[in-house]
Design a protein around this motif. Sequence first.
Motif, PDB file in Angstrom:
ATOM      1  N   GLU A  22      -9.191 -10.739 -45.452  1.00 58.14           N
ATOM      2  CA  GLU A  22      -9.912  -9.272 -45.449  1.00 58.14           C
ATOM      3  C   GLU A  22     -11.446 -10.472 -45.159  1.00 58.14           C
ATOM      4  O   GLU A  22     -12.363  -9.714 -44.982  1.00 58.14           O
ATOM      5  CB  GLU A  22      -9.617  -8.736 -46.566  1.00 58.14           C
ATOM      6  N   ALA A  23     -11.324 -11.254 -46.045  1.00 55.95           N
ATOM      7  CA  ALA A  23     -12.284 -12.100 -46.133  1.00 55.95           C
ATOM      8  C   ALA A  23     -13.623 -11.881 -44.475  1.00 55.95           C
ATOM      9  O   ALA A  23     -14.383 -11.789 -44.277  1.00 55.95           O
ATOM     10  CB  ALA A  23     -13.114 -12.987 -46.868  1.00 55.95           C
ATOM     11  N   ILE A  24     -12.655 -12.774 -43.832  1.00 57.17           N
ATOM     12  CA  ILE A  24     -12.825 -13.209 -42.426  1.00 57.17           C
ATOM     13  C   ILE A  24     -13.451 -11.851 -41.682  1.00 57.17           C
ATOM     14  O   ILE A  24     -14.238 -11.716 -40.980  1.00 57.17           O
ATOM     15  CB  ILE A  24     -11.326 -13.904 -41.876  1.00 57.17           C
ATOM     16  N   ARG A  25     -12.512 -10.668 -41.636  1.00 59.81           N
ATOM     17  CA  ARG A  25     -12.832  -9.063 -41.028  1.00 59.81           C
ATOM     18  C   ARG A  25     -13.912  -9.426 -41.169  1.00 59.81           C
ATOM     19  O   ARG A  25     -14.397  -8.218 -40.733  1.00 59.81           O
ATOM     20  CB  ARG A  25     -11.172  -8.259 -41.589  1.00 59.81           C
ATOM     21  N   GLY A  26     -13.903  -8.956 -42.379  1.00 59.64           N
ATOM     22  CA  GLY A  26     -15.297  -8.557 -43.305  1.00 59.64           C
ATOM     23  C   GLY A  26     -16.510  -9.034 -42.536  1.00 59.64           C
ATOM     24  O   GLY A  26     -17.564  -8.743 -41.451  1.00 59.64           O
ATOM     25  N   ASP A  27     -16.828 -10.732 -42.316  1.00 60.39           N
ATOM     26  CA  ASP A  27     -17.669 -11.055 -41.826  1.00 60.39           C
ATOM     27  C   ASP A  27     -17.095 -11.051 -40.005  1.00 60.39           C
ATOM     28  O   ASP A  27     -18.833 -11.052 -39.796  1.00 60.39           O
ATOM     29  CB  ASP A  27     -17.355 -13.091 -41.963  1.00 60.39           C
ATOM     30  N   LEU A  28     -16.687 -10.881 -39.465  1.00 56.41           N
ATOM     31  CA  LEU A  28     -16.608 -10.239 -38.587  1.00 56.41           C
ATOM     32  C   LEU A  28     -17.062  -9.175 -38.071  1.00 56.41           C
ATOM     33  O   LEU A  28     -17.791  -8.541 -36.945  1.00 56.41           O
ATOM     34  CB  LEU A  28     -15.455 -10.546 -37.684  1.00 56.41           C
ATOM     35  N   GLY A  29     -17.512  -7.795 -39.258  1.00 55.68           N
ATOM     36  CA  GLY A  29     -18.285  -7.295 -38.572  1.00 55.68           C
ATOM     37  C   GLY A  29     -19.403  -6.531 -39.188  1.00 55.68           C
ATOM     38  O   GLY A  29     -19.781  -5.856 -39.251  1.00 55.68           O
ATOM     39  N   LEU A  30     -20.165  -7.491 -39.801  1.00 52.37           N
ATOM     40  CA  LEU A  30     -21.287  -7.845 -39.281  1.00 52.37           C
ATOM     41  C   LEU A  30     -21.695  -7.545 -38.359  1.00 52.37           C
ATOM     42  O   LEU A  30     -21.670  -8.364 -37.638  1.00 52.37           O
ATOM     43  CB  LEU A  30     -21.935  -9.265 -39.713  1.00 52.37           C
ATOM     44  N   GLY A  82       0.251 -17.328 -41.604  1.00 49.35           N
ATOM     45  CA  GLY A  82       0.177 -17.729 -42.404  1.00 49.35           C
ATOM     46  C   GLY A  82       0.946 -16.565 -43.548  1.00 49.35           C
ATOM     47  O   GLY A  82       2.529 -16.823 -44.228  1.00 49.35           O
ATOM     48  N   LEU A  83       0.203 -15.120 -43.381  1.00 50.44           N
ATOM     49  CA  LEU A  83       0.845 -14.168 -43.646  1.00 50.44           C
ATOM     50  C   LEU A  83       1.711 -13.871 -42.959  1.00 50.44           C
ATOM     51  O   LEU A  83       3.117 -13.576 -44.168  1.00 50.44           O
ATOM     52  CB  LEU A  83      -0.142 -12.667 -43.895  1.00 50.44           C
ATOM     53  N   ARG A  84       2.671 -13.803 -41.741  1.00 52.32           N
ATOM     54  CA  ARG A  84       4.087 -13.882 -41.794  1.00 52.32           C
ATOM     55  C   ARG A  84       5.013 -14.500 -41.658  1.00 52.32           C
ATOM     56  O   ARG A  84       5.835 -14.118 -42.259  1.00 52.32           O
ATOM     57  CB  ARG A  84       3.434 -13.743 -39.853  1.00 52.32           C
ATOM     58  N   ALA A 112       9.199 -15.034 -45.103  1.00 54.50           N
ATOM     59  CA  ALA A 112      10.673 -16.093 -45.954  1.00 54.50           C
ATOM     60  C   ALA A 112      10.521 -15.265 -47.480  1.00 54.50           C
ATOM     61  O   ALA A 112      11.741 -15.726 -47.822  1.00 54.50           O
ATOM     62  CB  ALA A 112       9.231 -17.560 -46.809  1.00 54.50           C
ATOM     63  N   LEU A 113       9.801 -14.451 -48.061  1.00 56.00           N
ATOM     64  CA  LEU A 113      10.086 -13.101 -49.214  1.00 56.00           C
ATOM     65  C   LEU A 113      11.421 -12.766 -48.454  1.00 56.00           C
ATOM     66  O   LEU A 113      12.546 -12.390 -49.845  1.00 56.00           O
ATOM     67  CB  LEU A 113       9.157 -12.435 -49.293  1.00 56.00           C
ATOM     68  N   GLU A 165      -3.154 -14.720 -51.241  1.00 56.57           N
ATOM     69  CA  GLU A 165      -4.404 -15.812 -50.751  1.00 56.57           C
ATOM     70  C   GLU A 165      -4.958 -15.421 -49.045  1.00 56.57           C
ATOM     71  O   GLU A 165      -5.459 -15.245 -48.404  1.00 56.57           O
ATOM     72  CB  GLU A 165      -4.210 -17.538 -51.178  1.00 56.57           C
ATOM     73  N   TYR A 166      -3.785 -15.872 -48.412  1.00 52.44           N
ATOM     74  CA  TYR A 166      -3.723 -14.892 -47.306  1.00 52.44           C
ATOM     75  C   TYR A 166      -4.284 -13.771 -46.468  1.00 52.44           C
ATOM     76  O   TYR A 166      -5.091 -14.072 -45.745  1.00 52.44           O
ATOM     77  CB  TYR A 166      -2.173 -16.132 -46.420  1.00 52.44           C
TER      78      TYR A 166
END
Length: 108
Positions: A23-31, A60-62, A67-68, A17-18
Amino acid sequence: MSDAFDPRGALERLHREYRQRAEAIRGDLGLLHDSDAVEQAGERQNDDVLHALLAEAEEGLRQVEQALRRLAEGRYGVCRRCGQPVEPARLAALPAAELCLHCAGLER
């Protein structure tokens, strides 16, 4: 059907999810931005919000990756501050939690 908490499954879902969110946010920033100066000002504000959301997703990813690692090392579910077990309900709600409720309250 078992209701037992599966930390690996929960952490892997959170990780996906994170990662997808980032990735979606990075895509939006690249517009490309509009050439109109007024529109550009609004787009810059939107970019600021997107950068903040990206930072949250990356944090969140970090946390999930840590945790993993704790899970792989056999330290998952042990409070990093006091060494006591993290409450199962807390882990079910926040699978990447690294503090028990007591210690989390002390760090506020």
